[in-house]
Design an enzyme around this catalytic site. Structure first.
Site, PDB file in Angstrom:
ATOM      1  N   LYS A  40       0.818  -0.967   0.224  1.00  0.00           N
ATOM      2  CA  LYS A  40      -0.258  -0.053  -0.412  1.00  0.00           C
ATOM      3  C   LYS A  40       1.042   1.317  -0.528  1.00  0.00           C
ATOM      4  O   LYS A  40       0.686   2.073  -0.993  1.00  0.00           O
ATOM      5  CB  LYS A  40      -0.968  -0.120   1.017  1.00  0.00           C
ATOM      6  N   GLN A  84      -5.038  -2.019   9.024  1.00  0.00           N
ATOM      7  CA  GLN A  84      -5.092  -2.921   7.907  1.00  0.00           C
ATOM      8  C   GLN A  84      -5.642  -4.496   9.805  1.00  0.00           C
ATOM      9  O   GLN A  84      -5.535  -4.228  10.398  1.00  0.00           O
ATOM     10  CB  GLN A  84      -3.143  -3.284   8.012  1.00  0.00           C
ATOM     11  N   ASP A 107     -11.096   1.906   3.116  1.00  0.00           N
ATOM     12  CA  ASP A 107     -11.902   0.758   3.276  1.00  0.00           C
ATOM     13  C   ASP A 107     -13.357   0.061   2.850  1.00  0.00           C
ATOM     14  O   ASP A 107     -13.885  -0.960   2.251  1.00  0.00           O
ATOM     15  CB  ASP A 107     -11.366  -0.708   4.542  1.00  0.00           C
TER      16      ASP A 107
HETATM   17  N1  GUN Z   1      -7.204  -7.619   5.670  1.00  0.00           N
HETATM   18  C1  GUN Z   1      -6.917  -8.147   4.865  1.00  0.00           C
HETATM   19  N2  GUN Z   1      -7.578  -7.822   3.422  1.00  0.00           N
HETATM   20  C2  GUN Z   1      -7.938  -6.259   3.780  1.00  0.00           C
HETATM   21  C3  GUN Z   1      -8.304  -5.324   3.497  1.00  0.00           C
HETATM   22  O1  GUN Z   1      -8.867  -4.658   2.336  1.00  0.00           O
HETATM   23  N3  GUN Z   1      -8.245  -3.780   4.859  1.00  0.00           N
HETATM   24  C4  GUN Z   1      -7.644  -4.349   5.392  1.00  0.00           C
HETATM   25  N4  GUN Z   1      -8.285  -2.217   6.417  1.00  0.00           N
HETATM   26  N5  GUN Z   1      -7.437  -5.056   5.974  1.00  0.00           N
HETATM   27  C5  GUN Z   1      -7.326  -6.423   5.140  1.00  0.00           C
END
Ligand code: GUN
Length: 271
Positions: A40, A84, A107
């Site tokens: 990211k 996350q 998200d």
């Molecule tokens: N963990 C796995 N996929 C995601 C996601 O799309 N967003 C977040 N915040 N955590 C994750």
């Protein structure tokens, strides 16, 4: 898409006086999460989004984490907040997600964004489902009228991708680990989306010739230790009309959608 975002960034900065700012919070040191968060940050850099990654120890208290989110909510220089997942067991993911302000929820996990999606109201849509639909459209695949089967019913993928396919006028079947005669149902799919988290769960006998196969799974192959999806790629690739690989398919698309959501939240906040 990332190149296009990067190209447009100078114009955005000129118009709004600064670049969009995404804050990513990583709790603990789960290797997969570390790798996602790094991805990211790299994508942000490529696009020209300011990225701050905040790392906290796994023993951070829930109250401390919620306090940090409140601070970021109140910080006018922050446009997007992403925590996350998964989080350590002693922290409520539901509380954390609901604490992020709706307009910074890049998200698309906040209950108000989820509710808006199900009521067909404008909202931030979760990155992975959004990426799946975007890929289908970019590939020129007609969704309207098609029989779509989604395997998996998670809040992050299965549920929202089913709703988005429905909004595109597909006829959607939601299947899962307790579905009886799963193969019979998946064989009817013209578009098959799999988000279960089990290596090679979908075998060649479960896929109709010519099907469009989207593999959302990210697993470690128990034999080779390499990354693999939920779909037996080697044996299905020859019969599918198109299929996404793991790694390299839905994953990078998800990150690209996160960049788009961050830019959209930035624009909406700066208006
Ligand atoms: N963990 C796995 N996929 C995601 C996601 O799309 N967003 C977040 N915040 N955590 C994750």
């Amino acid at each position: 898409m990332k190149a296009e975002m990067a190209e447009n960034m100078p114009k955005l900065i000129e118009e709004y006086g600064r670049a969009p700012h995404l804050v990513v919070i990583l709790v603990g040191d789960n290797p997969a999460s570390v790798s996602y968060v790094t991805g990211k940050a790299k994508a942000s850099e490529a696009v020209g989004i300011k990225n701050t990654t905040i790392r906290k120890p796994a023993d951070i208290t829930e109250a401390e984490l919620l306090g940090l989110i409140e601070e970021l909510n109140a910080d006018d220089s922050v446009d997007g907040i992403l925590v996350q997942l998964p989080l350590p067991k002693h922290i409520s993911e539901a509380k954390v997600i609901a604490t992020i302000s709706q307009e910074k929820d890049v998200d698309g996990f906040h209950p108000l964004n989820v509710a808006a999606l199900w009521q067909k109201q404008p909202c931030t849509v979760a990155c992975t489902p959004l990426g799946v639909i975007k890929m289908l459209k970019e590939a020129g695949i007609e969704i309207a009228g098609k029989r779509a089967v989604v395997v998996g019913r998670s809040n992050i993928v299965g549920l929202p991708v089913s709703k988005l396919l429905l909004d595109e006028n597909a006829t959607v079947t939601m299947a899962h680990s307790r579905t009886a005669n799963l193969a019979e149902i998946t064989r009817q799919a013209e578009i098959l989306v799999v988000a279960v988290g089990r290596p090679r769960m979908i075998t060649a006998d479960m896929v109709a010739p010519g099907a469009v196969v989207i593999d959302v799974g990210v697993n470690r192959d128990p034999e080779t230790g390499k990354l693999c999806g939920d779909v037996d790629f080697a044996n299905i690739e020859p019969i599918a009309s198109v299929i996404t690989p793991v790694p390299g398919g839905v994953g990078p698309m998800t990150i690209t959608m996160l960049m788009q959501n961050t830019i959209d939240c930035f624009k909406a906040r700066c208006k």
